[in-house]
Design a protein around this motif. Structure first.
Motif, PDB file in Angstrom:
ATOM      1  N   TRP A 183      15.180   0.064  -0.599  1.00 37.94           N
ATOM      2  CA  TRP A 183      13.993  -0.153   0.219  1.00 37.94           C
ATOM      3  C   TRP A 183      14.820  -0.319   1.610  1.00 37.94           C
ATOM      4  O   TRP A 183      15.718  -1.023   2.040  1.00 37.94           O
ATOM      5  N   SER A 184      14.060   0.395   2.479  1.00 40.50           N
ATOM      6  CA  SER A 184      14.355   0.346   4.059  1.00 40.50           C
ATOM      7  C   SER A 184      13.379  -0.777   4.691  1.00 40.50           C
ATOM      8  O   SER A 184      12.477  -1.211   4.370  1.00 40.50           O
ATOM      9  N   VAL A 185      14.048  -1.542   5.470  1.00 42.92           N
ATOM     10  CA  VAL A 185      13.548  -2.766   5.976  1.00 42.92           C
ATOM     11  C   VAL A 185      13.452  -2.869   7.606  1.00 42.92           C
ATOM     12  O   VAL A 185      14.194  -2.654   8.190  1.00 42.92           O
TER      13      VAL A 185
ATOM     14  N   TYR B 139       4.614   1.102   1.254  1.00 44.13           N
ATOM     15  CA  TYR B 139       5.037   0.083   2.359  1.00 44.13           C
ATOM     16  C   TYR B 139       4.590  -1.473   1.583  1.00 44.13           C
ATOM     17  O   TYR B 139       3.528  -1.490   1.458  1.00 44.13           O
ATOM     18  N   GLY B 140       5.430  -2.515   1.884  1.00 43.20           N
ATOM     19  CA  GLY B 140       5.242  -3.763   1.527  1.00 43.20           C
ATOM     20  C   GLY B 140       5.341  -4.514   2.782  1.00 43.20           C
ATOM     21  O   GLY B 140       6.387  -4.340   3.720  1.00 43.20           O
ATOM     22  N   PHE B 141       4.588  -5.409   2.696  1.00 46.41           N
ATOM     23  CA  PHE B 141       4.480  -6.421   3.964  1.00 46.41           C
ATOM     24  C   PHE B 141       4.739  -7.815   3.443  1.00 46.41           C
ATOM     25  O   PHE B 141       4.203  -8.575   2.803  1.00 46.41           O
ATOM     26  N   PHE B 142       5.677  -8.446   4.409  1.00 43.94           N
ATOM     27  CA  PHE B 142       6.135  -9.700   3.793  1.00 43.94           C
ATOM     28  C   PHE B 142       6.066 -10.858   5.235  1.00 43.94           C
ATOM     29  O   PHE B 142       6.775 -10.497   6.129  1.00 43.94           O
TER      30      PHE B 142
ATOM     31  N   PHE C 112       8.009 -11.217  10.355  1.00 47.85           N
ATOM     32  CA  PHE C 112       7.867 -10.602   9.317  1.00 47.85           C
ATOM     33  C   PHE C 112       8.401  -9.244   8.943  1.00 47.85           C
ATOM     34  O   PHE C 112       8.932  -8.895  10.026  1.00 47.85           O
ATOM     35  N   GLU C 113       8.436  -8.982   7.865  1.00 49.11           N
ATOM     36  CA  GLU C 113       9.283  -7.592   7.434  1.00 49.11           C
ATOM     37  C   GLU C 113       8.438  -6.364   6.852  1.00 49.11           C
ATOM     38  O   GLU C 113       7.329  -7.032   6.187  1.00 49.11           O
ATOM     39  N   ILE C 114       8.502  -5.345   7.198  1.00 47.18           N
ATOM     40  CA  ILE C 114       7.795  -4.230   6.426  1.00 47.18           C
ATOM     41  C   ILE C 114       9.067  -3.601   5.755  1.00 47.18           C
ATOM     42  O   ILE C 114       9.902  -2.879   6.271  1.00 47.18           O
ATOM     43  N   SER C 115       8.843  -3.342   4.396  1.00 43.09           N
ATOM     44  CA  SER C 115       9.649  -2.432   3.519  1.00 43.09           C
ATOM     45  C   SER C 115       9.030  -1.307   3.129  1.00 43.09           C
ATOM     46  O   SER C 115       7.729  -1.364   2.801  1.00 43.09           O
ATOM     47  N   SER C 116      10.020  -0.223   3.186  1.00 45.26           N
ATOM     48  CA  SER C 116       9.335   1.247   2.709  1.00 45.26           C
ATOM     49  C   SER C 116      10.288   1.786   1.868  1.00 45.26           C
ATOM     50  O   SER C 116      11.444   1.478   1.937  1.00 45.26           O
TER      51      SER C 116
ATOM     52  N   SER D  73       0.884  -0.876  -0.055  1.00 42.57           N
ATOM     53  CA  SER D  73      -0.079   0.053  -0.221  1.00 42.57           C
ATOM     54  C   SER D  73       0.883   1.196  -0.019  1.00 42.57           C
ATOM     55  O   SER D  73       2.168   1.310  -0.101  1.00 42.57           O
ATOM     56  N   PHE D  74       0.205   2.413   0.019  1.00 42.54           N
ATOM     57  CA  PHE D  74       0.968   3.459   0.268  1.00 42.54           C
ATOM     58  C   PHE D  74       0.144   4.749   0.761  1.00 42.54           C
ATOM     59  O   PHE D  74      -1.104   4.547   0.736  1.00 42.54           O
ATOM     60  N   THR D  75       0.868   5.884   1.050  1.00 40.39           N
ATOM     61  CA  THR D  75       0.203   6.540   2.303  1.00 40.39           C
ATOM     62  C   THR D  75      -0.585   7.754   1.584  1.00 40.39           C
ATOM     63  O   THR D  75      -1.661   8.289   1.960  1.00 40.39           O
ATOM     64  N   SER D  76      -0.200   8.127   0.343  1.00 39.91           N
ATOM     65  CA  SER D  76      -0.942   9.330  -0.489  1.00 39.91           C
ATOM     66  C   SER D  76      -0.572   9.385  -1.879  1.00 39.91           C
ATOM     67  O   SER D  76      -0.148   8.347  -2.188  1.00 39.91           O
ATOM     68  N   VAL D  77      -1.108  10.238  -2.731  1.00 42.50           N
ATOM     69  CA  VAL D  77      -0.748  10.282  -4.056  1.00 42.50           C
ATOM     70  C   VAL D  77       0.535  10.338  -4.230  1.00 42.50           C
ATOM     71  O   VAL D  77       1.430  11.162  -3.609  1.00 42.50           O
TER      72      VAL D  77
END
Length: 368
Positions: A190-192, A167-170, A178-182, A154-158
């Motif tokens: 990507w930051s993890v 943000y990606g969820f694995f 689990f990991e959240i990549s941004s 998902s993403f936060t705004s336009v």
């Protein structure tokens, strides 16, 4: 009103005869926007998209889309080469040529849509965002690892706004790690964030929902996990009464999480047309999923990854859940929906089919 309908005929002539809008703009620009917007319910999807470009005054009607007065439609890639994308609304199917954007890509998958943008992966490493109506593309860095798979994104705004973040969820199969990549514009990778959790969480295949600054993830038992991007924290709502006591096998049931007017809604369905779809609304005070016997004026659009809930623009669409299926194959113009009034799929289905990769989306014709 005679003048109004006379000008409507001129508009249709412009579309059919491909006359330039400037030829008539001096007359049409004088129409009040309120009258122009009355055209939308009476025009096809393609005509609605063309209407704002008739003249400068009518360009303001593009805000009509953002008010939720039109239904989402299904974007899908119809063939292996993906040289064009198609759009299907509950009534008709349209083809949107986008060769300049999609022609160089292969093996594409659609994952998520928001604000008219679609998240697309190419192969197992590349990911980019596409606005199919403006042909804008935003390329993201390569995914962190080989064969990396997001359970949700998902993403936060336009994407063109300064506070845009993806943000990606694995989640691992065991549910304990689990990991959240941004990623933010300007970053090269990507930051993890990594989380170990004492309570195993088995995610659904649906994307998280951003609500009041936090991402809500639906689990296959009906649990909710909450990620706060500002605090970088993750919590599973332990007090929530679950829908399933045990974890259903992955793939046996599609679990969808939707948001409408600040309320969270979950939908559980299978590919078996003989099985009823179940919908629930979260009672945030009692922390319990309460079953919905009907949707009232709401309409849901669900696919394997993305889900959209709207207040129905017309009574004919209310109390329905649209799925990414077609009657008698992909060449049919009949979309499939589940009616909550009689708990049945419609139209009657002799054979159903659906695109391999698709996503419900609402267009955004603006570049920012």
């Amino acid at each position: 009103m005679d003048v109004f309908f006379h000008r409507l005929i001129l508009l249709l002539l412009v579309k059919r005869m491909k006359l330039t809008a400037s030829f008539f703009s001096r007359q049409w620009d004088e129409l009040p926007i309120e009258l122009v917007e009355l055209l939308f319910p009476r025009l096809s999807l393609v005509d609605c998209l063309r209407l704002p470009s008739v003249c400068k005054g009518w360009s303001k009607t593009s805000s009509f889309f953002w008010k939720g007065r039109v239904c989402p439609w299904l974007m899908h890639l119809p063939n292996l080469k993906y040289r064009s994308c198609k759009f299907f609304d509950p009534c008709k199917e349209y083809t949107q040529k986008s060769n300049a954007v999609l022609g160089a890509h292969d093996h594409l998958s659609l994952h998520f849509s928001k604000d008219g943008w679609v998240v697309i992966t190419e192969g197992k490493k590349s990911v980019f965002l596409l606005n199919p109506f403006t042909s804008q593309v935003i390329n993201l860095p390569l995914l962190p690892l080989k064969d990396y798979f997001f359970d949700g994104i998902s993403f936060t705004s336009v994407p063109t706004s300064p506070d845009f973040v993806v943000y990606g969820f694995f989640f691992q199969i065991c549910g304990e790690f689990f990991e959240i990549s941004s990623w933010r514009p300007g970053e090269e990778e990507w930051s993890v964030l990594q989380f170990w959790q004492s309570i195993p969480f088995f995610p659904s295949s649906n994307n998280p929902v951003l609500l009041r600054g936090e991402f809500y993830c639906l689990g296959r038992k009906g649990e909710l996990g909450v990620f706060n991007p500002e605090l970088e924290t993750w919590n599973v709502l332990c007090k929530l009464e679950l829908i399933h006591r045990t974890v259903p096998h992955y793939g046996n049931e599609y679990c969808h999480l939707l948001e409408l007017d600040g309320d969270l809604i979950s939908v559980f369905r299978t590919d078996d047309i003989r099985t009823s779809i179940r919908a629930f609304k979260l009672d945030q005070l009692e922390m319990v999923w309460k079953k919905l016997e009907h949707l009232g004026g709401m309409t849901f659009f669900v696919d394997r990854r993305n889900s959209i809930a709207i207040t129905s623009p017309e009574k004919n669409y209310a109390n329905r859940i649209y799925v990414p299926w077609f009657e008698d194959g992909m060449n049919s113009n009949k979309g499939i929906f589940y009616c909550m009034e009689d708990n049945k799929y419609h139209p009657s289905m002799h054979r159903v089919d659906g695109p391999v990769t698709c996503v419900w989306m609402v267009p955004n014709l603006l570049s920012s």
